[in-house]
Design an enzyme around this catalytic site. Structure first.
Site, mmCIF file in Angstrom:
data_model
loop_
_atom_site.group_PDB
_atom_site.id
_atom_site.type_symbol
_atom_site.label_atom_id
_atom_site.label_comp_id
_atom_site.label_asym_id
_atom_site.label_seq_id
_atom_site.Cartn_x
_atom_site.Cartn_y
_atom_site.Cartn_z
ATOM 1 N N GLY A 10 0.839 -1.208 0.000
ATOM 2 C CA GLY A 10 0.000 0.000 0.000
ATOM 3 C C GLY A 10 0.869 1.251 0.000
ATOM 4 N N PHE A 11 0.209 2.389 0.076
ATOM 5 C CA PHE A 11 0.930 3.672 0.063
ATOM 6 C C PHE A 11 1.933 3.750 1.221
ATOM 7 C CE2 PHE A 11 0.156 8.129 1.880
ATOM 8 C CZ PHE A 11 1.284 8.677 1.276
ATOM 9 N N ASN A 32 -2.797 -8.499 0.075
ATOM 10 C CA ASN A 32 -3.693 -9.219 -0.845
ATOM 11 C C ASN A 32 -3.963 -8.420 -2.122
ATOM 12 O OD1 ASN A 32 -5.426 -7.265 0.041
ATOM 13 N ND2 ASN A 32 -6.960 -8.646 0.901
ATOM 14 N N THR A 35 -6.336 -3.237 -2.467
ATOM 15 C CA THR A 35 -6.123 -1.795 -2.698
ATOM 16 C C THR A 35 -4.636 -1.467 -2.855
ATOM 17 O OG1 THR A 35 -6.178 -1.314 -0.325
ATOM 18 C CG2 THR A 35 -8.249 -1.070 -1.527
ATOM 19 N N ALA A 124 -1.628 -0.401 13.241
ATOM 20 C CA ALA A 124 -1.905 0.910 12.651
ATOM 21 C C ALA A 124 -3.394 1.202 12.745
ATOM 22 C CB ALA A 124 -1.442 0.932 11.198
ATOM 23 N N TYR A 155 -14.849 0.876 8.736
ATOM 24 C CA TYR A 155 -13.451 1.258 8.996
ATOM 25 C C TYR A 155 -13.264 1.690 10.459
ATOM 26 C CZ TYR A 155 -8.864 3.378 8.045
ATOM 27 O OH TYR A 155 -7.523 3.687 8.040
ATOM 28 N N TYR A 169 -4.599 -8.834 23.888
ATOM 29 C CA TYR A 169 -3.418 -9.711 23.818
ATOM 30 C C TYR A 169 -2.306 -9.196 24.723
ATOM 31 C CZ TYR A 169 -4.509 -13.311 20.445
ATOM 32 O OH TYR A 169 -5.025 -14.426 19.852
ATOM 33 N N THR A 185 -2.301 11.496 5.782
ATOM 34 C CA THR A 185 -0.915 11.449 5.304
ATOM 35 C C THR A 185 -0.931 11.466 3.778
ATOM 36 O OG1 THR A 185 -0.327 10.185 7.267
ATOM 37 C CG2 THR A 185 1.242 10.127 5.466
ATOM 38 N N ARG A 196 -8.574 10.452 -2.150
ATOM 39 C CA ARG A 196 -8.160 11.337 -1.050
ATOM 40 C C ARG A 196 -8.089 12.763 -1.562
ATOM 41 N NH1 ARG A 196 -6.214 8.607 3.345
ATOM 42 N NH2 ARG A 196 -6.640 6.428 2.927
HETATM 43 N N1 UDP Z 1 -12.622 16.222 0.043
HETATM 44 C C1 UDP Z 1 -12.979 17.219 -0.865
HETATM 45 N N2 UDP Z 1 -12.785 16.979 -2.196
HETATM 46 C C2 UDP Z 1 -12.244 15.819 -2.673
HETATM 47 C C3 UDP Z 1 -11.867 14.812 -1.743
HETATM 48 C C4 UDP Z 1 -12.088 15.043 -0.386
HETATM 49 O O1 UDP Z 1 -13.458 18.279 -0.480
HETATM 50 O O2 UDP Z 1 -12.082 15.695 -3.906
HETATM 51 C C5 UDP Z 1 -12.799 16.487 1.484
HETATM 52 C C6 UDP Z 1 -13.527 15.371 2.246
HETATM 53 O O3 UDP Z 1 -14.929 15.580 2.213
HETATM 54 C C7 UDP Z 1 -12.939 15.529 3.644
HETATM 55 C C8 UDP Z 1 -11.520 16.055 3.405
HETATM 56 O O4 UDP Z 1 -11.522 16.545 2.069
HETATM 57 O O5 UDP Z 1 -13.657 16.490 4.376
HETATM 58 C C9 UDP Z 1 -10.459 14.981 3.563
HETATM 59 O O6 UDP Z 1 -10.865 13.860 2.824
HETATM 60 P P1 UDP Z 1 -9.982 12.575 2.587
HETATM 61 O O7 UDP Z 1 -10.784 11.659 1.715
HETATM 62 O O8 UDP Z 1 -8.648 12.934 2.067
HETATM 63 O O9 UDP Z 1 -9.755 11.893 4.007
HETATM 64 P P2 UDP Z 1 -10.517 11.916 5.453
HETATM 65 O O10 UDP Z 1 -9.857 12.988 6.219
HETATM 66 O O11 UDP Z 1 -11.984 12.196 5.253
HETATM 67 O O12 UDP Z 1 -10.250 10.589 6.030
#
Ligand code: UDP
Length: 321
Positions: A10-11, A32, A35, A124, A155, A169, A185, A196
């Site tokens: 992953g990232f 796996n 993602t 994590a 999640y 544990y 991150t 993201r």
């Molecule tokens: N967000 C946004 N535009 C996008 C993607 C995300 O405005 O194209 C907003 C999203 O609604 C959230 C914040 O940016 O409030 C951070 O979203 P991200 O999915 O990166 O991670 P989160 O902090 O929600 O886990």
């Protein structure tokens, strides 16, 4: 030392594998690939210190696998889908059961390895365990405000279960475990499809498309550059006196999503436009870690400002967009 990195393609996991290998360790990466991506670890393909298994940690390990597992000295458990954006194919909302199982059954299987080997263990967890926080910034002592059956619950509750079983544990079998709660991150190797905010904004800016602001853009986040986060993960596992601790890891500079859009404009040198879209349910209004404990016990200090980190990330995205 032989490290097991679950979610190593992953990232974050792939950066962690690179960093451990660079320091002369052996790494067993298990992923796996639902993602994660093989491309993230391609550079380690021919490294004799690196082993990759495409495998689901929720399944029983076979006899052959048990042999190598019995040599593992330390485990980083990062295996889980992690994108909250329902518009993305890679979102954990498209893999709700897999997400719950990776963090429950998967954590159980890795804890069993840690128990047998007396290996160090790092789980994590996530800032998502705080849900829509009523305390700001969030300290590790805050219990959170989570919707137990909303669309993010696979999640959030998965991570909360992961913390609970890790501490069970620890108490029952005295294993050498700790939990880190990872805040937003970003950096090279983010998947441009995972939805993201930083990867979306940079991809949109570089393709001259409007940046999609969900809601009114006043919601805040604190963005940590990947190298700082990896440094924190390693400190949390490797430092003395970290057994039984919980650490927030991230960056404590807080920005609104609208401010972030402006910074992406500066980092890409593109004139951006904005478009508005609906906020997803249970999208937290504010999020910022209190890093006091990580700073005190780990000597953790994020070094890379958002301005600098965005430039590095834009350089990476220019090669893939
Ligand atoms: N967000 C946004 N535009 C996008 C993607 C995300 O405005 O194209 C907003 C999203 O609604 C959230 C914040 O940016 O409030 C951070 O979203 P991200 O999915 O990166 O991670 P989160 O902090 O929600 O886990």
């Amino acid at each position: 030392m032989l490290y097991l990195v679950a979610g190593g393609a992953g990232f974050l996991g792939s950066h962690l594998c690179d960093c451990l290998i660079a320091d002369g360790h052996d790494v067993l990466c298990v992923d796996n690939l639902i993602t994660g991506k093989k491309d993230n670890i391609r550079q380690l393909d021919n490294n004799i210190h690196f082993t990759f298994w495409q495998y689901d940690i929720t399944k029983d390990f076979n006899k052959e696998q048990e042999k190598l597992l019995s040599r593992v000295n330390a485990i980083f458990h990062l295996a889980s889908p992690a994108s909250p954006n329902i518009r993305s194919q890679l979102s954990y909302m498209n893999f709700p059961v897999e997400t719950l199982l990776a963090n429950s059954l998967g954590t159980y299987r890795l804890l069993e390895v840690a128990k047998k080997n007396r290996a160090k263990f790092l789980y994590a967890s996530s800032s998502e365990i705080y849900g829509e926080p009523k305390e700001h910034p969030q300290k590790e002592t805050y219990f959170g405000n989570v919707n137990p059956n909303g669309i993010r619950s696979c999640y959030d509750e998965g991570k909360r279960f992961g913390e609970a079983i890790t501490f069970s544990y620890l108490r029952k079998y005295d294993i050498n475990a700790r939990v880190v709660r990872i805040f937003n991150t970003y950096g090279p190797k983010m998947d441009k499809e995972d939805g993201r905010v930083i990867s979306n904004f940079i991809t949109m800016a570089l393709s001259d498309k409007p940046l999609t602001i969900y809601g009114d853009g006043t919601q805040t986040r604190s963005f940590c550059y990947v190298s700082d986060l990896i440094n924190g993960l390693r400190l949390a596992l490797e430092k003395e006196n970290t057994k039984g601790e919980v650490f927030n890891l991230g960056n404590d500079e807080e920005y609104s999503i609208k401010e972030l859009a402006e910074m992406v404009q500066n980092a890409t040198g593109k004139k951006i436009t904005l478009s508005n879209d609906n906020l997803c349910p249970d999208d937290p209004t504010r999020r910022c870690p209190d890093l006091g404990r990580a700073k005190k016990i780990l000597g953790y200090k994020p070094e890379i400002s958002l301005e600098v980190g965005l430039k590095k990330t834009v350089d990476y995205f220019k090669k893939i967009v």
